[in-house]
Design an enzyme around this catalytic site. Structure first.
Site, PDB file in Angstrom:
ATOM      1  N   LYS A   9      33.964  -5.411  10.427  1.00  0.00           N
ATOM      2  CA  LYS A   9      33.091  -4.261  10.150  1.00  0.00           C
ATOM      3  C   LYS A   9      33.924  -2.968  10.110  1.00  0.00           C
ATOM      4  O   LYS A   9      35.097  -2.967  10.517  1.00  0.00           O
ATOM      5  CB  LYS A   9      32.011  -4.192  11.231  1.00  0.00           C
ATOM      6  N   TYR A  49      21.419  -7.698   5.575  1.00  0.00           N
ATOM      7  CA  TYR A  49      20.728  -7.576   6.864  1.00  0.00           C
ATOM      8  C   TYR A  49      19.209  -7.617   6.703  1.00  0.00           C
ATOM      9  O   TYR A  49      18.481  -7.121   7.567  1.00  0.00           O
ATOM     10  CB  TYR A  49      21.162  -6.284   7.565  1.00  0.00           C
ATOM     11  N   ASN A 112      30.208  -3.513  17.010  1.00  0.00           N
ATOM     12  CA  ASN A 112      30.680  -4.766  17.629  1.00  0.00           C
ATOM     13  C   ASN A 112      31.676  -5.525  16.751  1.00  0.00           C
ATOM     14  O   ASN A 112      31.826  -6.736  16.854  1.00  0.00           O
ATOM     15  CB  ASN A 112      29.498  -5.632  18.071  1.00  0.00           C
ATOM     16  N   HIS A 115      31.212  -9.487  11.959  1.00  0.00           N
ATOM     17  CA  HIS A 115      30.016 -10.265  11.605  1.00  0.00           C
ATOM     18  C   HIS A 115      30.439 -11.698  11.309  1.00  0.00           C
ATOM     19  O   HIS A 115      31.505 -11.922  10.735  1.00  0.00           O
ATOM     20  CB  HIS A 115      29.339  -9.686  10.357  1.00  0.00           C
ATOM     21  N   GLU A 126      25.395 -16.031   2.588  1.00  0.00           N
ATOM     22  CA  GLU A 126      26.273 -14.862   2.709  1.00  0.00           C
ATOM     23  C   GLU A 126      27.535 -15.010   1.865  1.00  0.00           C
ATOM     24  O   GLU A 126      27.987 -14.040   1.254  1.00  0.00           O
ATOM     25  CB  GLU A 126      26.611 -14.633   4.187  1.00  0.00           C
TER      26      GLU A 126
HETATM   27  P1  IDP Z   1      24.979 -10.978  15.241  1.00  0.00           P
HETATM   28  O1  IDP Z   1      25.800  -9.968  14.484  1.00  0.00           O
HETATM   29  O2  IDP Z   1      25.631 -11.345  16.559  1.00  0.00           O
HETATM   30  O3  IDP Z   1      24.603 -12.181  14.406  1.00  0.00           O
HETATM   31  P2  IDP Z   1      22.231 -10.028  14.917  1.00  0.00           P
HETATM   32  O4  IDP Z   1      21.159 -10.192  15.941  1.00  0.00           O
HETATM   33  O5  IDP Z   1      22.136 -10.810  13.661  1.00  0.00           O
HETATM   34  O6  IDP Z   1      23.628 -10.272  15.670  1.00  0.00           O
HETATM   35  O7  IDP Z   1      22.285  -8.477  14.555  1.00  0.00           O
HETATM   36  C1  IDP Z   1      23.028  -7.998  13.467  1.00  0.00           C
HETATM   37  C2  IDP Z   1      23.755  -6.749  13.878  1.00  0.00           C
HETATM   38  O8  IDP Z   1      22.807  -5.722  14.144  1.00  0.00           O
HETATM   39  C3  IDP Z   1      24.566  -6.891  15.175  1.00  0.00           C
HETATM   40  O9  IDP Z   1      25.857  -7.396  14.984  1.00  0.00           O
HETATM   41  C4  IDP Z   1      24.581  -5.466  15.692  1.00  0.00           C
HETATM   42  O10 IDP Z   1      25.673  -4.726  15.152  1.00  0.00           O
HETATM   43  C5  IDP Z   1      23.272  -4.896  15.187  1.00  0.00           C
HETATM   44  N1  IDP Z   1      22.264  -4.892  16.274  1.00  0.00           N
HETATM   45  C6  IDP Z   1      21.653  -5.962  16.824  1.00  0.00           C
HETATM   46  N2  IDP Z   1      20.802  -5.585  17.793  1.00  0.00           N
HETATM   47  C7  IDP Z   1      20.870  -4.238  17.857  1.00  0.00           C
HETATM   48  C8  IDP Z   1      20.220  -3.250  18.674  1.00  0.00           C
HETATM   49  O11 IDP Z   1      19.388  -3.545  19.535  1.00  0.00           O
HETATM   50  N3  IDP Z   1      20.569  -1.940  18.429  1.00  0.00           N
HETATM   51  C9  IDP Z   1      21.483  -1.588  17.479  1.00  0.00           C
HETATM   52  N4  IDP Z   1      22.116  -2.490  16.695  1.00  0.00           N
HETATM   53  C10 IDP Z   1      21.826  -3.785  16.885  1.00  0.00           C
END
Ligand code: IDP
Length: 148
Positions: A9, A49, A112, A115, A126
């Site tokens: 990212k 997303y 984080n 992805h 994807e």
């Molecule tokens: P993942 O990336 O571990 O698969 P997902 O639940 O698919 O997690 O969420 C996609 C992305 O959305 C996450 O990597 C994170 O950056 C963002 N995200 C998920 N939950 C939150 C939240 O509660 N607040 C802000 N961003 C979030």
């Protein structure tokens, strides 16, 4: 052989973690089958997303993922989808185990670093969203017989 979609990212690119991330998957034994540095459009971000479109953080998520270049990658190997998820660590870096990418380098769920597809269905979707079939290379590597 199984394939997954992984993406460094914008925060990972800015923090110079690109090489480190590729290194981890290569050294594990996974094979890079495709890679490109790209600027994600608003449209692509919203499609990628899409499952989060009703979440309160959707706007910020789209804004963040389009804020700078990302490195889109396809990695290949035995059980790569779930293993790569384990190597990434939990979505919230504060809950991610040390030794995982998010556990070692992340601090917030918004930034984080990486992805990765979470199932065979999402991997297939994807990969085809980010890559043309000509951009996924089918080639052999000599280390294979030392890995499997
Ligand atoms: P993942 O990336 O571990 O698969 P997902 O639940 O698919 O997690 O969420 C996609 C992305 O959305 C996450 O990597 C994170 O950056 C963002 N995200 C998920 N939950 C939150 C939240 O509660 N607040 C802000 N961003 C979030």
């Amino acid at each position: 052989m199984e394939q997954t979609f992984l993406m460094v990212k914008p925060d990972g690119i800015q923090r110079n973690l690109t090489g480190e991330i590729i290194n981890r998957f290569e050294r594990k034994g996974f094979k890079l089958a495709g890679a490109k540095l790209m600027q994600i459009t608003d449209e692509l971000a919203k499609t990628h997303y899409g499952e989060h479109k009703d979440k309160p953080f959707f706007g910020e998520l789209v804004e963040f993922i389009t804020s700078g270049p990302v490195l889109a990658m396809v990695f290949e190997g035995e059980n790569v989808i779930l293993t790569a998820r384990d190597m990434m660590g939990k979505t919230n870096p504060l809950e991610a185990a040390p030794g995982t990418i998010r556990g070692d380098y992340g601090m917030t769920v918004e930034k984080n670093i990486i992805h990765g597809s979470d199932s065979p269905e999402s991997a297939e979707k994807e990969i085809s969203l980010f890559f043309n079939s000509s951009e996924i290379l089918d080639y052999s590597k000599q280390d294979r017989e030392w890995i499997y």
